[in-house]
Every structure is written in C-alpha cells, then in structure tokens.
Design a protein around this motif. Structure first.
Motif, PDB file in Angstrom:
ATOM      1  N   PRO A  52       0.966  -1.270  -0.078  1.00 51.72           N
ATOM      2  CA  PRO A  52      -0.092  -0.036  -0.069  1.00 51.72           C
ATOM      3  C   PRO A  52       1.126   1.224  -0.037  1.00 51.72           C
ATOM      4  CG  PRO A  52      -0.792  -1.547   1.626  1.00 51.72           C
ATOM      5  CD  PRO A  52       0.435  -1.925   0.921  1.00 51.72           C
ATOM      6  N   GLY A  53       0.296   2.294  -0.524  1.00 48.55           N
ATOM      7  CA  GLY A  53       1.054   3.639  -0.787  1.00 48.55           C
ATOM      8  C   GLY A  53       0.917   4.485   0.403  1.00 48.55           C
ATOM      9  N   ALA A  54      -0.013   4.288   1.285  1.00 48.83           N
ATOM     10  CA  ALA A  54      -0.249   5.219   2.332  1.00 48.83           C
ATOM     11  C   ALA A  54      -0.858   4.509   3.517  1.00 48.83           C
ATOM     12  CB  ALA A  54      -1.455   6.301   2.166  1.00 48.83           C
ATOM     13  N   ARG A  55      -0.730   5.094   4.623  1.00 50.11           N
ATOM     14  CA  ARG A  55      -1.103   4.406   6.097  1.00 50.11           C
ATOM     15  C   ARG A  55      -2.621   4.709   6.157  1.00 50.11           C
ATOM     16  NH1 ARG A  55       1.970   5.686  11.010  1.00 50.11           N
ATOM     17  NH2 ARG A  55       1.253   3.459  11.575  1.00 50.11           N
ATOM     18  N   ALA A  56      -3.339   3.589   6.695  1.00 51.77           N
ATOM     19  CA  ALA A  56      -4.574   3.398   7.096  1.00 51.77           C
ATOM     20  C   ALA A  56      -5.125   4.583   7.980  1.00 51.77           C
ATOM     21  CB  ALA A  56      -5.113   2.182   7.796  1.00 51.77           C
ATOM     22  N   ALA A 107      -5.837  -7.317   4.012  1.00 51.40           N
ATOM     23  CA  ALA A 107      -6.568  -7.624   5.157  1.00 51.40           C
ATOM     24  C   ALA A 107      -6.350  -6.385   5.936  1.00 51.40           C
ATOM     25  CB  ALA A 107      -6.725  -8.830   5.746  1.00 51.40           C
ATOM     26  N   VAL A 108      -7.123  -6.500   7.067  1.00 54.18           N
ATOM     27  CA  VAL A 108      -6.998  -5.183   8.079  1.00 54.18           C
ATOM     28  C   VAL A 108      -7.449  -5.810   9.402  1.00 54.18           C
ATOM     29  CG1 VAL A 108      -7.881  -3.266   9.366  1.00 54.18           C
ATOM     30  CG2 VAL A 108      -7.681  -3.267   6.821  1.00 54.18           C
ATOM     31  N   ARG A 109      -6.455  -6.088  10.532  1.00 52.62           N
ATOM     32  CA  ARG A 109      -6.784  -6.639  11.811  1.00 52.62           C
ATOM     33  C   ARG A 109      -7.383  -5.599  12.568  1.00 52.62           C
ATOM     34  NH1 ARG A 109      -2.192  -8.624  15.662  1.00 52.62           N
ATOM     35  NH2 ARG A 109      -1.980  -6.461  16.151  1.00 52.62           N
ATOM     36  N   LEU A 110      -8.561  -5.647  13.173  1.00 53.04           N
ATOM     37  CA  LEU A 110      -9.333  -4.663  13.706  1.00 53.04           C
ATOM     38  C   LEU A 110      -9.334  -5.325  15.221  1.00 53.04           C
ATOM     39  CD1 LEU A 110     -11.112  -2.259  13.921  1.00 53.04           C
ATOM     40  CD2 LEU A 110     -13.043  -3.501  13.340  1.00 53.04           C
ATOM     41  N   ARG A 111      -9.087  -4.330  16.198  1.00 54.74           N
ATOM     42  CA  ARG A 111      -9.259  -4.344  17.664  1.00 54.74           C
ATOM     43  C   ARG A 111     -10.104  -3.353  18.268  1.00 54.74           C
ATOM     44  NH1 ARG A 111      -3.817  -4.984  20.983  1.00 54.74           N
ATOM     45  NH2 ARG A 111      -3.838  -6.972  19.764  1.00 54.74           N
ATOM     46  N   VAL A 112     -11.331  -3.857  18.815  1.00 53.15           N
ATOM     47  CA  VAL A 112     -11.902  -2.937  19.446  1.00 53.15           C
ATOM     48  C   VAL A 112     -12.177  -3.151  20.802  1.00 53.15           C
ATOM     49  CG1 VAL A 112     -14.339  -1.775  19.367  1.00 53.15           C
ATOM     50  CG2 VAL A 112     -13.277  -2.602  17.147  1.00 53.15           C
ATOM     51  N   GLY A 113     -12.426  -2.160  21.802  1.00 53.39           N
ATOM     52  CA  GLY A 113     -12.287  -2.343  23.173  1.00 53.39           C
ATOM     53  C   GLY A 113     -12.896  -0.925  23.790  1.00 53.39           C
ATOM     54  N   ASP A 150      -8.408  -0.037  17.093  1.00 50.13           N
ATOM     55  CA  ASP A 150      -6.866  -0.028  16.437  1.00 50.13           C
ATOM     56  C   ASP A 150      -6.982  -0.879  15.273  1.00 50.13           C
ATOM     57  OD1 ASP A 150      -6.223   1.679  18.705  1.00 50.13           O
ATOM     58  OD2 ASP A 150      -5.721  -0.323  19.862  1.00 50.13           O
ATOM     59  N   VAL A 151      -6.627  -0.493  14.264  1.00 48.46           N
ATOM     60  CA  VAL A 151      -6.283  -1.491  12.849  1.00 48.46           C
ATOM     61  C   VAL A 151      -5.023  -1.266  12.779  1.00 48.46           C
ATOM     62  CG1 VAL A 151      -8.620  -0.519  12.256  1.00 48.46           C
ATOM     63  CG2 VAL A 151      -6.505   0.934  11.732  1.00 48.46           C
ATOM     64  N   ARG A 152      -4.476  -2.588  12.068  1.00 43.68           N
ATOM     65  CA  ARG A 152      -3.224  -2.773  11.393  1.00 43.68           C
ATOM     66  C   ARG A 152      -3.301  -3.482  10.052  1.00 43.68           C
ATOM     67  NH1 ARG A 152       1.673  -5.463  14.863  1.00 43.68           N
ATOM     68  NH2 ARG A 152       3.497  -4.805  13.994  1.00 43.68           N
ATOM     69  N   VAL A 153      -2.724  -2.789   9.035  1.00 44.61           N
ATOM     70  CA  VAL A 153      -2.924  -3.186   7.741  1.00 44.61           C
ATOM     71  C   VAL A 153      -2.012  -4.097   7.291  1.00 44.61           C
ATOM     72  CG1 VAL A 153      -3.401  -2.282   5.504  1.00 44.61           C
ATOM     73  CG2 VAL A 153      -3.987  -1.043   7.213  1.00 44.61           C
ATOM     74  N   VAL A 154      -2.553  -4.947   6.427  1.00 48.27           N
ATOM     75  CA  VAL A 154      -1.552  -6.196   6.011  1.00 48.27           C
ATOM     76  C   VAL A 154      -1.461  -5.942   4.223  1.00 48.27           C
ATOM     77  CG1 VAL A 154      -0.929  -8.640   5.885  1.00 48.27           C
ATOM     78  CG2 VAL A 154      -1.654  -7.831   8.037  1.00 48.27           C
ATOM     79  N   GLY A 155      -0.505  -5.994   3.811  1.00 53.33           N
ATOM     80  CA  GLY A 155      -0.150  -5.830   2.592  1.00 53.33           C
ATOM     81  C   GLY A 155      -0.565  -7.113   1.733  1.00 53.33           C
ATOM     82  N   ASP A 163       2.347  -0.447  11.161  1.00 47.79           N
ATOM     83  CA  ASP A 163       2.178  -0.123  12.596  1.00 47.79           C
ATOM     84  C   ASP A 163       0.758   0.078  13.047  1.00 47.79           C
ATOM     85  OD1 ASP A 163       4.847  -0.437  12.922  1.00 47.79           O
ATOM     86  OD2 ASP A 163       5.264   1.685  12.652  1.00 47.79           O
ATOM     87  N   PRO A 164       0.381  -0.127  14.090  1.00 47.83           N
ATOM     88  CA  PRO A 164      -1.239  -0.019  14.567  1.00 47.83           C
ATOM     89  C   PRO A 164      -1.450   1.524  14.462  1.00 47.83           C
ATOM     90  CG  PRO A 164       0.053  -1.390  16.033  1.00 47.83           C
ATOM     91  CD  PRO A 164       1.236  -0.815  15.002  1.00 47.83           C
ATOM     92  N   VAL A 165      -2.564   1.863  14.027  1.00 47.45           N
ATOM     93  CA  VAL A 165      -3.252   3.066  13.960  1.00 47.45           C
ATOM     94  C   VAL A 165      -4.527   3.211  14.660  1.00 47.45           C
ATOM     95  CG1 VAL A 165      -4.156   4.861  12.408  1.00 47.45           C
ATOM     96  CG2 VAL A 165      -2.253   3.499  11.404  1.00 47.45           C
ATOM     97  N   SER A 166      -4.490   4.101  15.847  1.00 46.05           N
ATOM     98  CA  SER A 166      -5.608   4.067  16.631  1.00 46.05           C
ATOM     99  C   SER A 166      -6.651   5.535  16.340  1.00 46.05           C
ATOM    100  CB  SER A 166      -5.061   4.439  18.161  1.00 46.05           C
ATOM    101  OG  SER A 166      -4.246   3.133  18.324  1.00 46.05           O
ATOM    102  N   SER A 167      -7.822   5.173  16.633  1.00 46.15           N
ATOM    103  CA  SER A 167      -8.869   6.276  16.536  1.00 46.15           C
ATOM    104  C   SER A 167      -8.975   7.347  17.399  1.00 46.15           C
ATOM    105  CB  SER A 167     -10.061   5.685  16.538  1.00 46.15           C
ATOM    106  OG  SER A 167     -10.419   4.989  17.837  1.00 46.15           O
ATOM    107  N   ASP A 168      -9.271   8.309  17.413  1.00 51.06           N
ATOM    108  CA  ASP A 168      -9.230   9.591  18.360  1.00 51.06           C
ATOM    109  C   ASP A 168     -10.268   9.325  19.207  1.00 51.06           C
ATOM    110  OD1 ASP A 168      -7.346  10.805  16.821  1.00 51.06           O
ATOM    111  OD2 ASP A 168      -8.614  11.857  15.778  1.00 51.06           O
ATOM    112  N   ARG A 169      -9.908   9.883  20.568  1.00 52.55           N
ATOM    113  CA  ARG A 169     -10.874   9.599  22.014  1.00 52.55           C
ATOM    114  C   ARG A 169     -12.141  10.344  21.682  1.00 52.55           C
ATOM    115  NH1 ARG A 169      -9.514  11.092  28.142  1.00 52.55           N
ATOM    116  NH2 ARG A 169     -11.463  10.516  28.808  1.00 52.55           N
ATOM    117  N   GLN A 170     -13.221   9.831  21.930  1.00 56.32           N
ATOM    118  CA  GLN A 170     -14.359  10.460  21.468  1.00 56.32           C
ATOM    119  C   GLN A 170     -15.236  10.271  22.514  1.00 56.32           C
ATOM    120  OE1 GLN A 170     -16.575   9.641  18.114  1.00 56.32           O
ATOM    121  NE2 GLN A 170     -18.218  10.792  18.247  1.00 56.32           N
ATOM    122  N   GLN A 171     -15.824  11.200  23.325  1.00 59.10           N
ATOM    123  CA  GLN A 171     -16.846  11.094  24.318  1.00 59.10           C
ATOM    124  C   GLN A 171     -18.394  10.998  24.038  1.00 59.10           C
ATOM    125  OE1 GLN A 171     -16.444  13.265  28.070  1.00 59.10           O
ATOM    126  NE2 GLN A 171     -15.584  11.722  29.026  1.00 59.10           N
TER     127      GLN A 171
END
Length: 452
Positions: A52-56, A107-113, A150-155, A163-171
């Motif tokens: 991939p040319g860019a990060r997720a 593929a994308v490895r997704l981790r939610v918690g 948190d997502v981690r993209v596999v080429g 490397d893992p990319v995390s979402s911003d904190r949202q209340q």
C-alpha cells in the motif's frame, strides 16, 4: 518502505531462502537448485512492489440511537415483576468504525475495546473503505468514552505490515432510560390551577363536591333538575351541582451526587475501580429520577431538579416534553465534582411541593435535608439507590467496618421514617409497587394527601 510499513518475517524468510538457493546453484553449477530459488524471490519482490502507498485511517462515530442523544435500548420494567436486580442494565451502545485503506491492502486486523472491558479482535477485508458496526453492552449512563478502535493493515501476500493506527478519543453522553412505574404520589396540597388531579377547591372539571342552592355566579347549565324537582316541586328554588377543581402537582427531584458507589464495598475507598458491568448508585439514581419525571410529566404535573452535591442553579419546575428532555439531560451530566460542599441548611424549595430525594444515605447530609423539608410541611419521599451489595469476597477485616456503616445507615433510615419521610428501596425492592401504594394513600379523597 513507507514510514510505518515493514517487511514481515515470512517475506524476509522467503527472500533469504530464494537468494541462498540462487547462490548455491551458481556456486555448484547446478541450475536445478538455482531455479528453486527464483519463485520465492520473484513472489516476494512482486508482493513488496504492490505494498500500500499510504497508511490506514480509522474513525469512530456514534451509531444511530433509538432514544434522543443516546445509543441505548433498554428493557422496560413492568410493575409487579419483582425487584430490579440489574438496573439500569440491558443497554447496548452502538458505534460505527470507518476504515480507509489504500490499494494493495490484503486484510485489516481490527481491535475494538473500551476502558475496563474486554477487547474484541477480528480480521476483516476492506476494499478501499468499509463501515463496521460495533455493539457494546453497558449498564452505565452519563458521560463516558466511546469504543476505541486500533487497526493494523497487512499488504498483499502478507509481505508487509503497517504499524497500528488508533482512533481519536470520543466522548458520548448516555442518557438514562425510564421505566414504566404507574401512578405517582401527590403533595399534601395541590397548588396549581390546571391539571388532572382533583383539588379541595371548588371549580370545574373534577368530581362531585355537593349539591347547593343556586347562588349568584352559578351557571344555569349546572342546575340539577332532578334534585330541584325533588326538593322544590314548585321551582321556587333551584339547586346546582358543584364540583372540585382540577389542579397539577409540583414535584422537586433532588439527587445526591456526592456518592457514586458500586455493589462491591471493596471499591468504596476509591483505590479500586468499579467493574464496568456493575451499575453504580448514581446510575440507579439517574434511572429512578428519569422514570419518576416521565410519569409525572405524562400526568400533566410540573417537575424540577436539584443537586445536593454542588451549588448550582436548579432546574425550575415545569411541564411538557421539553422540560422532560431538559431534566433527563441534566441527570446525565450529574456526577461527583471534587470535595462536596457542606450545606448549613437545606436548599429552598417552592411551597407545597412533593420532594423526592435520591441518595444512598451513607452519611447524614441527605437525611438532614430530608428531615428539614419534612418539618417545613413538605411531603418527602426518599428513594434508596444503594445497589444490592456483594459481600462474599470480603475478608473479616473488611466486613467489620461495612457492618458498622450499614448499622448507622439502618438507624438513619429508621429515623427518617419515624419523622414522616416515606422510604422506597429502588434496587432491593419493587419500586413500582411501593410508589403505587404511596399514590393510593394520597388519592384516598380528592386533593387530600397523607395525614401529617
């Protein structure tokens, strides 16, 4: 390689094995060995070229809610169905995880918690972009964090990984749900001029008060011709039917936000957090206040809200759907704020109101205010929101102070009931039945409350 991307161990191994086979074949003059190393080298080079040319990018937004400003679906409690053991549970918080990836992603490895809860992982396929719906069970209300992704993209060919990319904190603000309780108790006196309750004042709309001789100011349409014919056959005097006037009740909901304790007494000190699957006393207080406010507003009464924990302007009594939304939103924002302020006197309330106090009554502050309002002539209903305690895991050293605290609390509640305050346990009893019994005591005669 782009920043954040690196080769996987399988790709590095394939390249090393292929190059070794090529070197061995060239050194020994055996082309069949060199041919074996061509395939892994070409495959690894091809997969690396398609990385991939860019990060997720990953974002989390709140899902569509069934109730205003929240993503919860609650199970309503019906009167007579037993105590509320897991209130205010059975809620589901929905969130949408949006993932954007570039070309070459396999593929994308997704981790939610969420903080304090379990984490779920899944390997998902994403074609440029995808929305993934996440549903989380929760028993908490008020301000809290939405799920963290948190997502981690596999080429392609699993040759590279990001490397893992995390979402911003949202209340988000989770509003308390309301249970269906039924009839509500009324104040000692009804002060309003309109409503659905019969008062002691003569007027229009209520039940029969008496039959009285016609007087100036009476309307002809109120003449009871049967009584007139029986008492005055010669029509020398007319008799009219007089009725009671309808009025509305004024109710002040007072929440004690100083205590927010869970069912495990070991967490009361604040050193150990309350488990996310346990509803705290403040969660129960929010639910109880929202339930009572909804039924009162539906009956045409005026409802206000005050907080014993902070010095803030209360929500003035009012009626209508907008007033109910205002109260529910203020309830969701109530939480312990620093060191509680010491009140030398109870907050001033309008005359002739029904006061409903929501507290754990672990100290004397809320009980002292309830006694003060009762001595002032108000009808006071105390809602005990202490959760059902779990004491099985406590040791002997922890059981002794808990026993002393509960003994003081029992004496405090007994003193309240002795002074005329009506007690309703919310988590350990059936509040719907208790409130119906209190409403029957206040509806024995039109406009007459319980005896003082």
């Amino acid at each position: 390689m782009n920043e954040g991307w690196r080769r996987t161990s399988s790709t590095a191994g394939a390249l090393a094995a292929g190059l070794l086979a090529l070197l061995v074949g060239a050194a020994t003059g055996r082309p069949e060995i060199a041919v074996l190393g061509v395939a892994p080298v070409v495959a690894a080079a091809w997969d690396l070229a398609r990385r991939p040319g860019a990060r997720a990018e990953v974002t989390v937004r709140r899902g569509r809610a069934r109730l205003p400003d929240q993503g919860l679906e609650r199970v309503h409690h019906t009167p007579g169905s037993g105590p509320i053991d897991d209130a205010p549970g059975s809620g589901r918080l929905r969130a949408h995880v949006h993932v954007d990836v570039s070309d070459g992603t396999a593929a994308v490895r997704l981790r939610v918690g969420r903080a304090g809860s379990t984490t779920a992982e899944a390997l998902v396929r994403v074609d440029r972009a995808r929305d993934i719906t996440v549903t989380v069970a929760t028993v908490r209300t008020g301000p809290q964090d939405l799920v963290r992704a948190d997502v981690r993209v596999v080429g392609a060919g699993f040759a590279s990984i990001d490397d893992p990319v995390s979402s911003d904190r949202q209340q988000v603000l989770l509003l308390p749900s309301a249970l269906r309780l039924g009839p509500m108790p009324l104040p000692f006196r009804l002060r309003g001029l309109t409503g659905e309750h019969e008062s002691q004042r003569p007027g229009d709309g209520g039940g029969l008060r008496d039959v009285h001789p016609f007087a100036p100011g009476d309307r002809l349409r109120r003449v009871d011709w049967r009584v007139t014919a029986r008492r005055s056959p010669d029509l020398s005097e007319l008799y009219v039917r007089r009725t009671f006037a309808l009025a509305d009740a004024v109710v002040m909901l007072v929440v004690d936000s100083r205590d927010d304790v869970g069912p495990d007494p070991a967490t009361w000190s604040g050193f150990s957090p309350v488990r996310p699957q346990d509803a705290t006393s403040l969660d129960l207080a929010r639910q109880a206040a929202a339930s009572i406010a909804r039924d009162l507003v539906a009956a045409g009464d005026r409802v206000g809200l005050d907080d014993l924990g902070v010095r803030r302007r209360p929500v003035a009594p009012g009626g209508g759907r907008r007033q109910l939304d205002r109260i529910v939103h203020r309830l969701a924002l109530i939480h312990p704020e620093g060191e509680p302020t010491v009140r030398l006197r109870a907050p001033q309330l309008p005359s002739g109101v029904l006061v409903v106090v929501f507290s754990t009554f672990l100290d004397d502050s809320a009980a002292r205010a309830a006694r003060s309002w009762r001595r002032s002539g108000h009808r006071v209903v105390a809602i005990d929101v202490l959760p059902r305690l779990r004491v099985g895991a406590l040791n002997r050293r922890e059981r002794l102070p808990l026993r002393l605290v509960l003994m003081e609390r029992t004496d405090r509640l007994a003193d309240l009931t002795a002074q005329g305050v009506e007690l309703v346990p919310w988590a350990t009893g059936d509040p719907a039945v208790e409130l119906i019994l209190l409403s029957r005591r206040s509806h024995r005669r039109p406009g007459v409350g319980v005896a003082r």
